[in-house]
Design a protein around this motif. Structure first.
Motif, PDB file in Angstrom:
ATOM      1  N   GLU A 144       0.850  -1.196   0.000  1.00  0.00           N
ATOM      2  CA  GLU A 144       0.000   0.000   0.000  1.00  0.00           C
ATOM      3  C   GLU A 144       0.881   1.239   0.000  1.00  0.00           C
ATOM      4  OE1 GLU A 144      -3.511   1.934   2.744  1.00  0.00           O
ATOM      5  OE2 GLU A 144      -3.250  -0.230   2.717  1.00  0.00           O
ATOM      6  N   LEU A 145       0.608   2.153  -0.908  1.00  0.00           N
ATOM      7  CA  LEU A 145       1.404   3.370  -1.059  1.00  0.00           C
ATOM      8  C   LEU A 145       1.121   4.339   0.087  1.00  0.00           C
ATOM      9  CD1 LEU A 145       3.321   5.064  -2.853  1.00  0.00           C
ATOM     10  CD2 LEU A 145       1.270   5.957  -3.980  1.00  0.00           C
ATOM     11  N   LEU A 146       2.202   4.778   0.763  1.00  0.00           N
ATOM     12  CA  LEU A 146       2.067   5.762   1.838  1.00  0.00           C
ATOM     13  C   LEU A 146       2.377   7.161   1.357  1.00  0.00           C
ATOM     14  CD1 LEU A 146       3.843   3.961   4.799  1.00  0.00           C
ATOM     15  CD2 LEU A 146       1.431   3.986   4.226  1.00  0.00           C
ATOM     16  N   GLY A 147       3.270   7.266   0.394  1.00  0.00           N
ATOM     17  CA  GLY A 147       3.643   8.586  -0.112  1.00  0.00           C
ATOM     18  C   GLY A 147       4.665   8.483  -1.220  1.00  0.00           C
ATOM     19  N   THR A 148       4.694   9.507  -2.063  1.00  0.00           N
ATOM     20  CA  THR A 148       5.614   9.565  -3.193  1.00  0.00           C
ATOM     21  C   THR A 148       6.358  10.894  -3.168  1.00  0.00           C
ATOM     22  OG1 THR A 148       4.100   8.232  -4.508  1.00  0.00           O
ATOM     23  CG2 THR A 148       5.776   9.452  -5.709  1.00  0.00           C
ATOM     24  N   ILE A 149       7.645  10.838  -3.463  1.00  0.00           N
ATOM     25  CA  ILE A 149       8.474  12.027  -3.564  1.00  0.00           C
ATOM     26  C   ILE A 149       9.019  12.074  -4.983  1.00  0.00           C
ATOM     27  CG2 ILE A 149      10.555  13.184  -2.749  1.00  0.00           C
ATOM     28  CD1 ILE A 149      10.187  11.535  -0.118  1.00  0.00           C
ATOM     29  N   HIS A 150       8.811  13.189  -5.676  1.00  0.00           N
ATOM     30  CA  HIS A 150       9.353  13.393  -7.016  1.00  0.00           C
ATOM     31  C   HIS A 150      10.515  14.374  -6.906  1.00  0.00           C
ATOM     32  CE1 HIS A 150       6.037  11.330  -9.014  1.00  0.00           C
ATOM     33  NE2 HIS A 150       5.256  11.907  -8.109  1.00  0.00           N
ATOM     34  N   THR A 151      11.662  13.986  -7.465  1.00  0.00           N
ATOM     35  CA  THR A 151      12.840  14.837  -7.428  1.00  0.00           C
ATOM     36  C   THR A 151      13.661  14.589  -8.697  1.00  0.00           C
ATOM     37  OG1 THR A 151      14.701  15.563  -6.046  1.00  0.00           O
ATOM     38  CG2 THR A 151      14.213  13.200  -6.047  1.00  0.00           C
ATOM     39  N   THR A 152      14.869  15.130  -8.751  1.00  0.00           N
ATOM     40  CA  THR A 152      15.767  14.915  -9.882  1.00  0.00           C
ATOM     41  C   THR A 152      17.133  14.488  -9.357  1.00  0.00           C
ATOM     42  OG1 THR A 152      16.584  17.179  -9.903  1.00  0.00           O
ATOM     43  CG2 THR A 152      14.615  16.714 -11.254  1.00  0.00           C
ATOM     44  N   LEU A 153      17.951  13.964 -10.270  1.00  0.00           N
ATOM     45  CA  LEU A 153      19.317  13.607  -9.888  1.00  0.00           C
ATOM     46  C   LEU A 153      20.078  14.824  -9.379  1.00  0.00           C
ATOM     47  CD1 LEU A 153      20.259  11.222 -12.821  1.00  0.00           C
ATOM     48  CD2 LEU A 153      19.871  10.591 -10.438  1.00  0.00           C
ATOM     49  N   GLU A 154      19.882  15.962 -10.036  1.00  0.00           N
ATOM     50  CA  GLU A 154      20.587  17.182  -9.629  1.00  0.00           C
ATOM     51  C   GLU A 154      20.195  17.613  -8.222  1.00  0.00           C
ATOM     52  OE1 GLU A 154      19.269  16.781 -12.622  1.00  0.00           O
ATOM     53  OE2 GLU A 154      21.018  16.901 -13.914  1.00  0.00           O
ATOM     54  N   GLU A 155      18.903  17.538  -7.902  1.00  0.00           N
ATOM     55  CA  GLU A 155      18.461  17.914  -6.555  1.00  0.00           C
ATOM     56  C   GLU A 155      19.060  16.984  -5.511  1.00  0.00           C
ATOM     57  OE1 GLU A 155      14.180  18.195  -6.478  1.00  0.00           O
ATOM     58  OE2 GLU A 155      14.174  19.670  -8.086  1.00  0.00           O
ATOM     59  N   LEU A 156      19.136  15.702  -5.812  1.00  0.00           N
ATOM     60  CA  LEU A 156      19.751  14.767  -4.867  1.00  0.00           C
ATOM     61  C   LEU A 156      21.237  15.075  -4.690  1.00  0.00           C
ATOM     62  CD1 LEU A 156      18.136  11.361  -5.904  1.00  0.00           C
ATOM     63  CD2 LEU A 156      17.649  12.709  -3.856  1.00  0.00           C
ATOM     64  N   LEU A 157      21.918  15.389  -5.792  1.00  0.00           N
ATOM     65  CA  LEU A 157      23.357  15.639  -5.722  1.00  0.00           C
ATOM     66  C   LEU A 157      23.718  16.954  -5.034  1.00  0.00           C
ATOM     67  CD1 LEU A 157      24.461  14.181  -9.123  1.00  0.00           C
ATOM     68  CD2 LEU A 157      25.105  13.369  -6.846  1.00  0.00           C
ATOM     69  N   LEU A 158      22.756  17.838  -4.846  1.00  0.00           N
ATOM     70  CA  LEU A 158      23.027  19.051  -4.067  1.00  0.00           C
ATOM     71  C   LEU A 158      23.436  18.709  -2.635  1.00  0.00           C
ATOM     72  CD1 LEU A 158      20.119  21.425  -5.180  1.00  0.00           C
ATOM     73  CD2 LEU A 158      22.554  21.593  -5.771  1.00  0.00           C
ATOM     74  N   HIS A 159      23.023  17.522  -2.179  1.00  0.00           N
ATOM     75  CA  HIS A 159      23.307  17.069  -0.816  1.00  0.00           C
ATOM     76  C   HIS A 159      24.423  16.025  -0.780  1.00  0.00           C
ATOM     77  CE1 HIS A 159      19.579  19.049   0.354  1.00  0.00           C
ATOM     78  NE2 HIS A 159      19.001  18.453  -0.668  1.00  0.00           N
ATOM     79  N   ALA A 160      25.182  15.877  -1.850  1.00  0.00           N
ATOM     80  CA  ALA A 160      26.189  14.818  -1.961  1.00  0.00           C
ATOM     81  C   ALA A 160      27.092  14.757  -0.734  1.00  0.00           C
ATOM     82  CB  ALA A 160      27.028  15.003  -3.220  1.00  0.00           C
ATOM     83  N   GLY A 161      27.195  13.552  -0.178  1.00  0.00           N
ATOM     84  CA  GLY A 161      28.070  13.306   0.954  1.00  0.00           C
ATOM     85  C   GLY A 161      27.490  13.631   2.317  1.00  0.00           C
TER      86      GLY A 161
END
Length: 161
Positions: free
Chosen positions: A99-116
Motif C-alpha cells: 500500500e502506497l504511503l507517499g511519493t516524492i518526485h525529485t531529480t538527480l541534480e536535486e539529490l546531488l546538491l546534498h552529496a556526501g
C-alpha cells in the motif's frame, strides 16, 4: 550532470510513518525509480515511534543507455527524474506492490546538491503529521557492494547492451 555513471543512495531511515489502513503492516519498504531502472530496500518493521531503520545503500546507474544518449536533448527532464515511494507490505518479506504511503518526485541534480551529507526529504502531510526519509547520496565510479545491503535488495537494471 554526473562525471561517473553510478549514484549511491543510502536510505537511512523513515520517520513518522503512518499505519496505512486498519490492517497492521508486516513492514515498510522504499522503491526508487528512474528511467534507468527500479531499486528497493528490504521490508523492515516499524519501531514503536513509527520510524523504520533501513540503513541500506542502493547503487543506481545515473546515465541513460549509451545508444540513446543522442535523445537526451529532446527529453532532458525525463532522464533526470527520480521517484521515491514508501510502501507498506502486509506479508513479511514480500515486496509485492503493498500500500502506497507517499511519493516524492525529485531529480538527480536535486539529490546531488546534498552529496556526501545526510538530508531529510518530507512526504506530503498526512493527518497533521509530516513523514520523512533520511537519505545520503554519493557519486560512484563503479558499482561496489554496499556496506549495509541485504541479499534481497539488489537492483533491477533495465540496461540493454
Amino acid at each position: 550532470m554526473l562525471n561517473h555513471g553510478y549514484l549511491s543512495l543510502e536510505v537511512i531511515n523513515g520517520t513518522i510513518l503512518p499505519v496505512p489502513s486498519e490492517r497492521t503492516p508486516a513492514g515498510f519498504y522504499v522503491i526508487v525509480s528512474t528511467p534507468r531502472g527500479q531499486w528497493h530496500t528490504a521490508v523492515k518493521s516499524a519501531m514503536v515511534d513509527h520510524s523504520v531503520p533501513w540503513n541500506e545503500t542502493l547503487v543506481m546507474r545515473a546515465h541513460p543507455l549509451m545508444f540513446l544518449r543522442w535523445l537526451m536533448p529532446i527529453f532532458p527532464k525525463k532522464w533526470k527524474a527520480v521517484q521515491l515511494e514508501i510502501r507498506a507490505s502486509f506479508e513479511h518479506g514480500c515486496l509485492g506492490r503493498g500500500e502506497l504511503l507517499g511519493t516524492i518526485h525529485t531529480t538527480l541534480e536535486e539529490l546531488l546538491l546534498h552529496a556526501g551529507k545526510q538530508f531529510e526529504i518530507g512526504l506530503p502531510v498526512i493527518s497533521a503529521q509530516c513523514p520523512s526519509l533520511l537519505l545520503r547520496v554519493k557519486r560512484a565510479k563503479a558499482p561496489q557492494l554496499p556496506t549495509h545491503t541485504a541479499s534481497n535488495t539488489q537492483q533491477r537494471d533495465r540496461s540493454y547492451y
